[in-house]
Design a protein around this motif. Structure first.
Motif, PDB file in Angstrom:
ATOM      1  N   TRP A  39       0.838  -0.869   0.143  1.00 43.61           N
ATOM      2  CA  TRP A  39      -0.388   0.538   0.318  1.00 43.61           C
ATOM      3  C   TRP A  39       0.758   1.527   0.101  1.00 43.61           C
ATOM      4  O   TRP A  39       0.774   1.966  -0.298  1.00 43.61           O
ATOM      5  CB  TRP A  39      -1.046  -0.024   0.692  1.00 43.61           C
ATOM      6  CG  TRP A  39      -1.735  -0.592   0.990  1.00 43.61           C
ATOM      7  CD1 TRP A  39      -2.161  -2.135   2.053  1.00 43.61           C
ATOM      8  CD2 TRP A  39      -2.360  -1.441  -0.282  1.00 43.61           C
ATOM      9  NE1 TRP A  39      -3.292  -3.071   2.065  1.00 43.61           N
ATOM     10  CE2 TRP A  39      -3.831  -2.777   0.386  1.00 43.61           C
ATOM     11  CE3 TRP A  39      -2.926  -1.300  -1.347  1.00 43.61           C
ATOM     12  CZ2 TRP A  39      -4.850  -3.158   0.125  1.00 43.61           C
ATOM     13  CZ3 TRP A  39      -4.067  -1.185  -2.244  1.00 43.61           C
ATOM     14  CH2 TRP A  39      -4.673  -2.553  -1.309  1.00 43.61           C
ATOM     15  N   ASN A  55     -10.126  11.518  -0.547  1.00 46.12           N
ATOM     16  CA  ASN A  55     -11.216  10.114  -1.578  1.00 46.12           C
ATOM     17  C   ASN A  55     -10.306  10.438  -3.374  1.00 46.12           C
ATOM     18  O   ASN A  55     -10.760   9.204  -3.029  1.00 46.12           O
ATOM     19  CB  ASN A  55     -12.239  10.638  -1.066  1.00 46.12           C
ATOM     20  CG  ASN A  55     -12.970  10.463  -0.380  1.00 46.12           C
ATOM     21  OD1 ASN A  55     -12.761   9.839   0.666  1.00 46.12           O
ATOM     22  ND2 ASN A  55     -13.626  11.581   0.247  1.00 46.12           N
ATOM     23  N   LYS A  58      -8.199   7.358  -2.512  1.00 44.40           N
ATOM     24  CA  LYS A  58      -8.672   5.810  -2.054  1.00 44.40           C
ATOM     25  C   LYS A  58      -8.605   5.341  -3.925  1.00 44.40           C
ATOM     26  O   LYS A  58      -9.708   4.149  -3.879  1.00 44.40           O
ATOM     27  CB  LYS A  58      -9.624   5.931  -1.468  1.00 44.40           C
ATOM     28  CG  LYS A  58     -10.751   5.348  -1.413  1.00 44.40           C
ATOM     29  CD  LYS A  58     -10.997   5.273   0.275  1.00 44.40           C
ATOM     30  CE  LYS A  58     -12.126   3.884   0.910  1.00 44.40           C
ATOM     31  NZ  LYS A  58     -12.589   3.394  -0.174  1.00 44.40           N
ATOM     32  N   GLY A  63      -9.048  -1.395  -4.373  1.00 46.70           N
ATOM     33  CA  GLY A  63      -9.027  -2.388  -3.014  1.00 46.70           C
ATOM     34  C   GLY A  63      -8.348  -1.425  -1.941  1.00 46.70           C
ATOM     35  O   GLY A  63      -8.929  -2.950  -0.820  1.00 46.70           O
ATOM     36  N   ILE A  64      -8.482  -0.815  -1.913  1.00 46.68           N
ATOM     37  CA  ILE A  64      -7.797  -0.084  -0.484  1.00 46.68           C
ATOM     38  C   ILE A  64      -8.339   0.118   0.488  1.00 46.68           C
ATOM     39  O   ILE A  64      -9.550   0.743   0.119  1.00 46.68           O
ATOM     40  CB  ILE A  64      -6.813   1.277  -0.596  1.00 46.68           C
ATOM     41  CG1 ILE A  64      -5.769   1.110   1.327  1.00 46.68           C
ATOM     42  CG2 ILE A  64      -7.355   2.309  -0.732  1.00 46.68           C
ATOM     43  CD1 ILE A  64      -4.668   2.026   0.914  1.00 46.68           C
ATOM     44  N   SER A  65      -8.644  -0.011   1.950  1.00 47.87           N
ATOM     45  CA  SER A  65     -10.061   0.586   2.702  1.00 47.87           C
ATOM     46  C   SER A  65      -9.423   1.076   3.364  1.00 47.87           C
ATOM     47  O   SER A  65      -8.638   2.103   3.054  1.00 47.87           O
ATOM     48  CB  SER A  65      -9.942  -0.982   3.402  1.00 47.87           C
ATOM     49  OG  SER A  65      -9.366  -0.838   4.409  1.00 47.87           O
ATOM     50  N   GLN A  66     -10.489   1.862   3.798  1.00 43.51           N
ATOM     51  CA  GLN A  66     -10.342   3.605   4.452  1.00 43.51           C
ATOM     52  C   GLN A  66      -9.619   3.298   5.740  1.00 43.51           C
ATOM     53  O   GLN A  66      -8.256   4.264   5.798  1.00 43.51           O
ATOM     54  CB  GLN A  66     -12.006   4.003   4.413  1.00 43.51           C
ATOM     55  CG  GLN A  66     -11.168   5.911   5.534  1.00 43.51           C
ATOM     56  CD  GLN A  66     -13.417   5.886   5.567  1.00 43.51           C
ATOM     57  OE1 GLN A  66     -13.727   5.539   4.780  1.00 43.51           O
ATOM     58  NE2 GLN A  66     -12.717   7.325   6.476  1.00 43.51           N
ATOM     59  N   ARG A  67      -9.233   2.576   6.320  1.00 42.72           N
ATOM     60  CA  ARG A  67      -8.622   2.200   7.947  1.00 42.72           C
ATOM     61  C   ARG A  67      -7.410   2.005   6.398  1.00 42.72           C
ATOM     62  O   ARG A  67      -6.644   2.705   7.721  1.00 42.72           O
ATOM     63  CB  ARG A  67      -9.114   1.108   8.101  1.00 42.72           C
ATOM     64  CG  ARG A  67      -8.360   0.951   9.161  1.00 42.72           C
ATOM     65  CD  ARG A  67      -9.067  -0.420  10.335  1.00 42.72           C
ATOM     66  NE  ARG A  67      -7.999  -0.630  10.835  1.00 42.72           N
ATOM     67  CZ  ARG A  67      -7.229  -0.188  12.075  1.00 42.72           C
ATOM     68  NH1 ARG A  67      -7.018   0.900  12.577  1.00 42.72           N
ATOM     69  NH2 ARG A  67      -6.072  -0.900  13.192  1.00 42.72           N
ATOM     70  N   MET A  68      -6.509   1.267   6.094  1.00 44.59           N
ATOM     71  CA  MET A  68      -6.103   0.528   5.077  1.00 44.59           C
ATOM     72  C   MET A  68      -5.223   1.998   5.039  1.00 44.59           C
ATOM     73  O   MET A  68      -3.457   2.350   4.944  1.00 44.59           O
ATOM     74  CB  MET A  68      -5.933  -0.303   4.318  1.00 44.59           C
ATOM     75  CG  MET A  68      -4.584  -1.118   4.208  1.00 44.59           C
ATOM     76  SD  MET A  68      -2.962  -1.127   5.416  1.00 44.59           S
ATOM     77  CE  MET A  68      -4.740  -2.405   6.589  1.00 44.59           C
ATOM     78  N   THR A  70      -5.749   5.400   5.576  1.00 43.54           N
ATOM     79  CA  THR A  70      -5.025   6.058   6.800  1.00 43.54           C
ATOM     80  C   THR A  70      -4.523   5.389   7.215  1.00 43.54           C
ATOM     81  O   THR A  70      -3.242   6.399   7.836  1.00 43.54           O
ATOM     82  CB  THR A  70      -6.694   6.146   7.474  1.00 43.54           C
ATOM     83  OG1 THR A  70      -7.681   6.779   7.602  1.00 43.54           O
ATOM     84  CG2 THR A  70      -6.341   7.121   9.005  1.00 43.54           C
TER      85      THR A  70
END
Length: 136
Positions: A39, A55, A58, A63-68, A70
């Motif tokens: 990532w 955003n 993102k 495939g990257i989550s918001q948490r990842m 961050t």
């Protein structure tokens, strides 16, 4: 024995390599584990041409989550590779941008990404052949 084999110098013991402190190796390993994380590589690649909003990143990194995202941005900021700038608007606007240190890393990261794209088919083929060989 051939004549050229007769004048081979006798070894004076094991080849000496420069000494590296184990602590140095651990320090480098921790840096490489962060910047070598998939990532982090993607974020650095996406920021190489200028600042981006959260955003926007993102959307660009499938495939990257918001948490990842961050966590990745925080880690890169902590390592001095990315800056986070908050603009006092409503709603607040936050931009992420590579620092000089991050821009220095972007060149080899981009080269790695380009190499991966150029050889993706070859690697997938090798993986398939390996898996088929090991399935029998």
């Amino acid at each position: 024995m051939k004549p050229e084999h007769m004048n081979v110098p006798v070894s004076q013991g094991p080849v000496r390599r420069p000494h590296h402190d184990h602590e140095d190796c651990r320090g480098v390993a921790s840096i490489l584990s962060m910047v070598g994380d998939k990532w982090s590589v993607f974020v650095i690649m996406m920021l190489h041409d200028g600042p981006k909003r959260f955003n926007e990143l993102k959307r660009m990194i499938g495939g990257i989550s918001q948490r990842m995202l961050t966590l990745t941005l925080r880690g890169l900021e902590r390592d001095g590779l990315v800056t986070r700038t908050v603009f006092p608007t409503i709603p607040p606007r936050v931009d992420y941008e590579l620092t000089d240190l991050g821009r220095g890393l972007a060149k080899p990261v981009m080269a790695l990404g380009e190499w991966a794209m150029a050889h993706k088919g070859e690697i997938e083929g090798a993986r398939t052949r390996f898996d088929q060989r090991n399935d029998t």
